[in-house]
Scaffold this motif. Sequence first.
Motif, PDB file in Angstrom:
ATOM      1  N   LEU A 124       0.985  -1.233  -0.094  1.00 59.77           N
ATOM      2  CA  LEU A 124       0.184  -0.158   0.200  1.00 59.77           C
ATOM      3  C   LEU A 124       0.254   1.358   0.256  1.00 59.77           C
ATOM      4  N   LEU A 125       1.987   0.871   0.642  1.00 61.22           N
ATOM      5  CA  LEU A 125       2.721   2.518   0.735  1.00 61.22           C
ATOM      6  C   LEU A 125       3.451   2.896  -0.035  1.00 61.22           C
ATOM      7  N   LEU A 126       4.484   1.519  -1.592  1.00 63.29           N
ATOM      8  CA  LEU A 126       4.534   2.085  -2.589  1.00 63.29           C
ATOM      9  C   LEU A 126       3.135   1.922  -3.194  1.00 63.29           C
ATOM     10  N   THR A 127       2.276   1.465  -2.984  1.00 61.64           N
ATOM     11  CA  THR A 127       1.147   2.029  -4.772  1.00 61.64           C
ATOM     12  C   THR A 127       0.770   4.076  -4.468  1.00 61.64           C
ATOM     13  N   SER A 128       1.696   4.834  -3.520  1.00 66.08           N
ATOM     14  CA  SER A 128       1.596   5.901  -3.488  1.00 66.08           C
ATOM     15  C   SER A 128       2.259   6.688  -3.315  1.00 66.08           C
ATOM     16  N   LEU A 129       3.106   6.086  -3.559  1.00 65.58           N
ATOM     17  CA  LEU A 129       4.930   7.168  -4.329  1.00 65.58           C
ATOM     18  C   LEU A 129       4.552   6.935  -5.746  1.00 65.58           C
ATOM     19  N   ASN A 130       6.026   7.598  -6.813  1.00 64.48           N
ATOM     20  CA  ASN A 130       5.821   7.687  -7.703  1.00 64.48           C
ATOM     21  C   ASN A 130       7.164   8.486  -8.156  1.00 64.48           C
TER      22      ASN A 130
END
Length: 464
Positions: free
Chosen positions: A45-51
């Motif tokens: 979930l944390l990675l999906t919020s990062l770009n």
Amino acid sequence: MVRTLGQGHKGTVYLAYHQELQEYRAIKKVPKSSAGYGQFKKEALLLTSLNHPGIPIVYDLEEDCSNHYLIEEYLEGDTLYDLVKGQGHLNRETVIRIGIQICDLVHYLHSAGQTPILYLDLQPKNLLFCHGYVKLLDFDHACFLYEANASPYRYGTPGFCAPEQRSGDTLGTYTDIYQIGALLYYLSTGRVKCEANCPIADQALDRIIEICVREDKTRRFPSIPELKQELETLYSQTGVFGKNQSSSLILALAGSRHGAGTTHLAVGLTQYLNQTGYKTLYEEWNHSGDVRSMAFRCRSAMDSYGIYTIKGTAMRPFYGEAVCLKSVEYPVVVRDYGLQWKAVRETGDIKAIWLVHGGKWWEQEAGAQAIGRLKDGKGFAVLYNRTVPGMRPDFPEGVDRSRCFQVPDFSDPWKQGREEQSFFGELVRRTGILEHEVKAGERSRESAQKERRTIWKRYFKRDK
């Protein structure tokens, strides 16, 4: 499925190939019975919020009756741990450049949302070095600031974790700053901070590291941007290529005949420039297939840019004009034309043309023919290789003697002694291809010139 990339107590990571998109993916498999499933889901979930280009992209989250799967971008390269283990501590310019990129990555985490994300495990095995760029792996311990301090558990790698992680004190952005300093120390010395506490040779860099790793968290750098500014100021004093360079500096090496040692020298030059702080790519512009042979023996896999990383050196094999590859920028490119010296003059983007000349009696005629064709090219120089002692070669007419070099004997282009480093440093300086003078090791320009004169007297003395 291609192969297993790694395995830990929480799960297994595989390399997979997407057949329709023709791209590689990394798949992390965690059993549903695993105690680490909660941490795994939080990471996803944390990675999906990062770009960010240095952070893996999450493509999907799947499950079956037994396992959960996190499908994400496959990040290619060597970990900083493997890099230091393979070649020893890194040079000053490379350490500073890596430090600046780590600052960018960590600052992005600290400022990506309303609440800072702490990474909390900045250690060499969690950072990938891919074609000169740093990428973050393994977000197992990353979490929001309030979660980090609310959790009864503390994680960290010995030698890199901050004092407050060990003591149970409050965590903050200063915790990641400590770990950046510990990383810079490791890259500069090849040692973990807790195992050795000696100052590094560069006083300015040592001062920056000392501020980062202070026991008192209030006396460290107050923020990542201020740390980055100190590193950028130091980097601007090195004189190496800036990151905004518009095009690559292309150096071409070609052999006068078979067996002259062109590939050996091209690899050695690439390795020297990388160690000196110039991000350099070796390109095979001949049909020998040597790069693929080296990759096969070293068990190196090709990345999505068509590049193999062999003993820490980025190497691109010959593909031909029909193959289209993703572009990747390198400040310096060393092209190995092999025996195809006639094709060198047909390329207009070359900064310097260096002919590898055979150093035996019967190789002079072939060398003279190549010299006649190439001597008017940009940055032309002749490199006499594998010369028979006592032989005087036919010096080319119309070519400055200062552009003729005797190559020292060395068996391994990846392991260079002081004589080889001095040779490449003198070659680079004399031909004027770089923006600043490159000095080999601790030798001064005068000692390098003296050594060069000694070599000429030894091998090229005139017949009595």
